[in-house]
Scaffold this active site. Structure first.
Site, short mmCIF file in Angstrom:
data_model
loop_
_atom_site.label_atom_id
_atom_site.label_comp_id
_atom_site.label_asym_id
_atom_site.label_seq_id
_atom_site.Cartn_x
_atom_site.Cartn_y
_atom_site.Cartn_z
N HIS A 1 6.67 -6.11 11.90
CA HIS A 1 6.00 -5.49 10.52
C HIS A 1 5.09 -6.77 9.94
O HIS A 1 5.82 -6.86 8.76
CB HIS A 1 6.90 -4.76 9.76
CG HIS A 1 6.28 -3.70 8.92
ND1 HIS A 1 6.84 -2.51 8.54
CD2 HIS A 1 5.33 -3.69 8.36
CE1 HIS A 1 5.95 -1.96 7.65
NE2 HIS A 1 5.06 -2.52 7.54
N LEU A 2 4.21 -7.07 10.42
CA LEU A 2 3.77 -8.35 9.75
C LEU A 2 2.38 -8.07 9.16
O LEU A 2 1.70 -8.64 8.82
CB LEU A 2 3.47 -9.44 10.86
CG LEU A 2 4.74 -10.03 11.79
CD1 LEU A 2 4.31 -10.97 12.83
CD2 LEU A 2 5.64 -10.85 10.66
N GLY A 3 1.97 -6.81 8.91
CA GLY A 3 0.71 -6.42 8.51
C GLY A 3 0.36 -7.07 7.14
O GLY A 3 -0.89 -7.47 7.00
N ALA A 4 1.37 -7.21 6.20
CA ALA A 4 0.97 -7.78 5.10
C ALA A 4 1.58 -9.37 4.93
O ALA A 4 1.50 -9.80 3.60
CB ALA A 4 1.65 -7.01 4.00
N GLU B 1 13.25 0.31 11.85
CA GLU B 1 13.07 -1.11 11.54
C GLU B 1 14.31 -1.73 11.19
O GLU B 1 14.75 -1.60 10.19
CB GLU B 1 11.97 -1.51 10.84
CG GLU B 1 10.50 -0.68 11.49
CD GLU B 1 9.30 -0.92 10.61
OE1 GLU B 1 9.54 -1.82 9.20
OE2 GLU B 1 8.13 -0.66 10.93
N ARG C 1 -9.56 2.19 3.07
CA ARG C 1 -9.83 0.89 3.00
C ARG C 1 -9.54 0.05 4.23
O ARG C 1 -10.38 -0.98 4.60
CB ARG C 1 -8.96 0.14 2.00
CG ARG C 1 -9.24 0.50 0.46
CD ARG C 1 -8.36 -0.21 -0.60
NE ARG C 1 -8.60 0.54 -1.94
CZ ARG C 1 -8.07 1.57 -2.36
NH1 ARG C 1 -6.88 2.07 -1.36
NH2 ARG C 1 -8.25 2.23 -3.53
N THR D 1 0.88 -1.27 -0.17
CA THR D 1 0.14 0.05 -0.01
C THR D 1 0.76 1.27 0.05
O THR D 1 0.81 1.99 -0.88
CB THR D 1 -0.94 -0.06 1.26
OG1 THR D 1 -1.70 -1.23 1.32
CG2 THR D 1 -1.73 1.31 1.32
N ARG E 1 1.98 2.77 10.07
CA ARG E 1 3.54 3.48 9.70
C ARG E 1 3.89 3.91 11.06
O ARG E 1 3.72 4.54 11.83
CB ARG E 1 3.45 4.61 8.88
CG ARG E 1 3.14 3.94 7.41
CD ARG E 1 4.10 3.24 6.78
NE ARG E 1 4.11 3.08 5.55
CZ ARG E 1 3.54 1.72 5.11
NH1 ARG E 1 3.24 0.94 6.18
NH2 ARG E 1 3.43 1.38 3.72
#
Length: 530
Positions: free
Chosen positions: A283-286, A265, A155, A78, A236
């Site tokens: 940072h596992l969001g995606a 990070e 979204r 994104t 973020r």
């Protein structure tokens, strides 16, 4: 804009194999080299036309400068925080993303984080692994009846809101773009930020990282919140001021935080990560199989569509260019660029104010993509940089060129049934007008002189102004062409204005020397048009 042929694409991070397979099926050569150092990336990018990244690769101005052939950077995800979009725009490099690819995965992780904060699940699980049985220590709270503030209602934000409503949470929120009427359709009451802070039990942020959102949660805003407020950031690093968050945790003003992202990070300062009331992930969001497959597939398809001229989607910095792929708009963009070039040569200047007027109902919405096309044409002869629809507006501003648009549904007589584009250099008599015949851009008028038979504006073109009664210019021109082994492909002359005519000549190849011709004309210039 005519894009160069895309041939070679570098994938600099681990992506689903479908990404490579789709690119190769689209006729592109693919290099997969995840984990490149900065120096290695600078070497590898030199001969690549496309670059696909996730979030680890930093596409800096230095990387873009080293990329001699680069046309597109595709972000499989994104945000584009790791891409210097301004530097890419300046160089004429398109930046794409896949805005929908990981929305569900990021939303589901956020919901999981809220549940973990409410019931301290990770801490209780860790305690069990240590052989403990601390039932009293991990007293939690129900989500039912609690208020969740969703900051950013795009979204991901709306997916989080609708899912948490199923737990009985009241959802309030803020978004500077989404209207309150729209957010009400998915159950979110919009409020000013100052009214949100004291009302919420949980806060989750889903905004891009911008100057206006950096430090959105800070010492001042924490002080306005209910004591014990719970904070989630899966968007973020930097949206939540990490120093302020740590102070709020230490004082008890913040009861707990769930963080998937950090300013740096991986984070070198471990104070937040090690705090007992903080749940953190790398940072596992995606990071789901579905999101990775979806993002890899989407970015590959977008780049193949670009390479094959099918279209552009997910464009971050060249929205005007997306129109250049539509069959009905391509010739108008080519016309606008050509008119800009002709006006620049006729007016002998690049600076100033240029007015673009679209005439005819079908061109009512065309200003958005014709404006950068005219700017690109104006700049084409006056800059060493390659000018494209991506960087034309930025470069025009820096060159002191202001391009504005107006529209009229009906063209003046005798062209009332024709769609036209008119470009004028304000404060001067210089003005050009053209249209599209079939798919060919043609010149209808220059500085008040009208062409009864419109002159094609494509390929090598020579334009000159001379006395209407003097045919020596054409005779001299044919002689020059004969000597050079060239051909005169077309010839169009205008009406007479003040005893002079304009002539537009299509050539098989540009002439290298116009010295002999100049003594027979008032002015002359050559153009290499698309």
């Amino acid at each position: 804009m005519a894009l160069g042929k895309l041939q070679k694409v570098l994938i600099s991070e681990s992506l689903d194999p479908c990404c490579r397979e789709i690119l190769q099926a689209g006729g592109l050569r693919v290099q997969e080299k995840p984990g490149l150092s900065k120096e290695e990336l600078l070497r590898e990018i030199r001969d690549c036309d496309g670059l696909i990244v996730r979030s680890a690769t930093k596409v800096t101005a230095e990387v873009l400068e080293a990329a001699e052939r680069l046309q597109v950077v595709g972000r499989a995800g994104t945000g584009v925080d790791n891409v210097d979009v301004e530097a890419a725009t300046r160089k004429g490099v398109l930046v794409m993303n896949t805005p929908t690819g990981n929305s569900l995965s990021a939303a589901e992780l956020t919901c999981g984080m809220i549940l973990c904060l409410a019931r301290q699940i990770p801490q209780a699980a860790a305690s069990m692994k240590e052989g403990k049985w601390d039932r009293k220590k991990y007293m939690g709270m129900e989500l039912n009846g609690k208020t969740l503030a969703v900051l950013g209602l795009g979204r991901i934000g709306r997916e989080v809101a609708t899912r948490m409503q199923a737990f009985g949470m009241k959802t309030i929120g803020y978004d500077p773009i989404i209207t309150p009427d729209v957010s009400a359709t998915f159950g979110v009451e919009q409020l000013p930020l100052d009214q949100i802070w004291p009302r919420c039990d949980f806060i989750t942020v889903h905004t891009p990282l911008l100057p206006s959102t950096t430090g959105l949660l800070n010492d001042s805003t924490f002080a306005k919140c209910r004591r014990g407020v719970q904070v989630v950031n899966c968007a973020r690093g930097g949206i939540v001021d990490e120093g302020a968050l740590l102070r709020a945790l230490q004082s008890g003003q913040c009861g707990g935080a769930a963080l998937d992202v950090f300013t740096q990070e991986p984070p070198k300062d471990r104070d937040l990560v090690n705090h007992p009331n903080v749940i953190s992930c790398p940072h596992l969001g995606a990071s789901t199989r579905e999101a990775q497959s979806r993002c890899g597939k989407e970015i590959a398809m977008q780049i193949v569509d670009m390479a094959t001229g099918k279209g552009l989607t997910g464009v971050v910095n060249g929205q005007a260019l997306s129109k250049a792929f539509a069959p009905q708009t391509k010739p108008w963009i080519t016309l606008a660029r050509a008119l800009g070039t002709v006006l620049c040569m006729a007016g002998k200047q690049v600076q100033g104010s240029v007015q673009v007027c679209t005439l005819g109902t079908p061109l009512k919405e065309a200003g958005s993509y014709l404006t950068p096309a005219v700017a690109a044409g104006m700049l084409a002869g006056g800059t060493q940089k390659e000018v494209t629809l991506v960087n034309a507006t930025l470069l025009a501003q820096e060159a002191g060129l202001k391009v504005t648009t107006t529209h009229s549904d009906v063209a003046p007589e005798p062209d009332s049934s024709t769609d036209l584009v008119q470009v004028s250099l304000q404060g001067t008599p210089h003005q050009v007008m053209g249209t599209v015949q079939g798919s060919t851009p043609v010149l209808r008028q220059i500085n008040g002189a009208t062409f009864k038979q419109p002159a094609p504006l494509s390929g090598p073109v020579l334009i000159y102004r001379a006395k209407a009664s003097d045919t020596s210019a054409l005779t001299t021109l044919t002689g020059l062409l004969s000597k050079a082994g060239g051909q005169l492909l077309s010839y169009h002359s205008s009406s007479t204005v003040a005893g002079e005519q304009w002539s537009v000549v299509g050539l098989s190849a540009p002439l290298s020397n116009l010295g002999e011709l100049k003594s027979h004309v008032t002015e002359v210039f050559q153009l290499q048009l698309l």
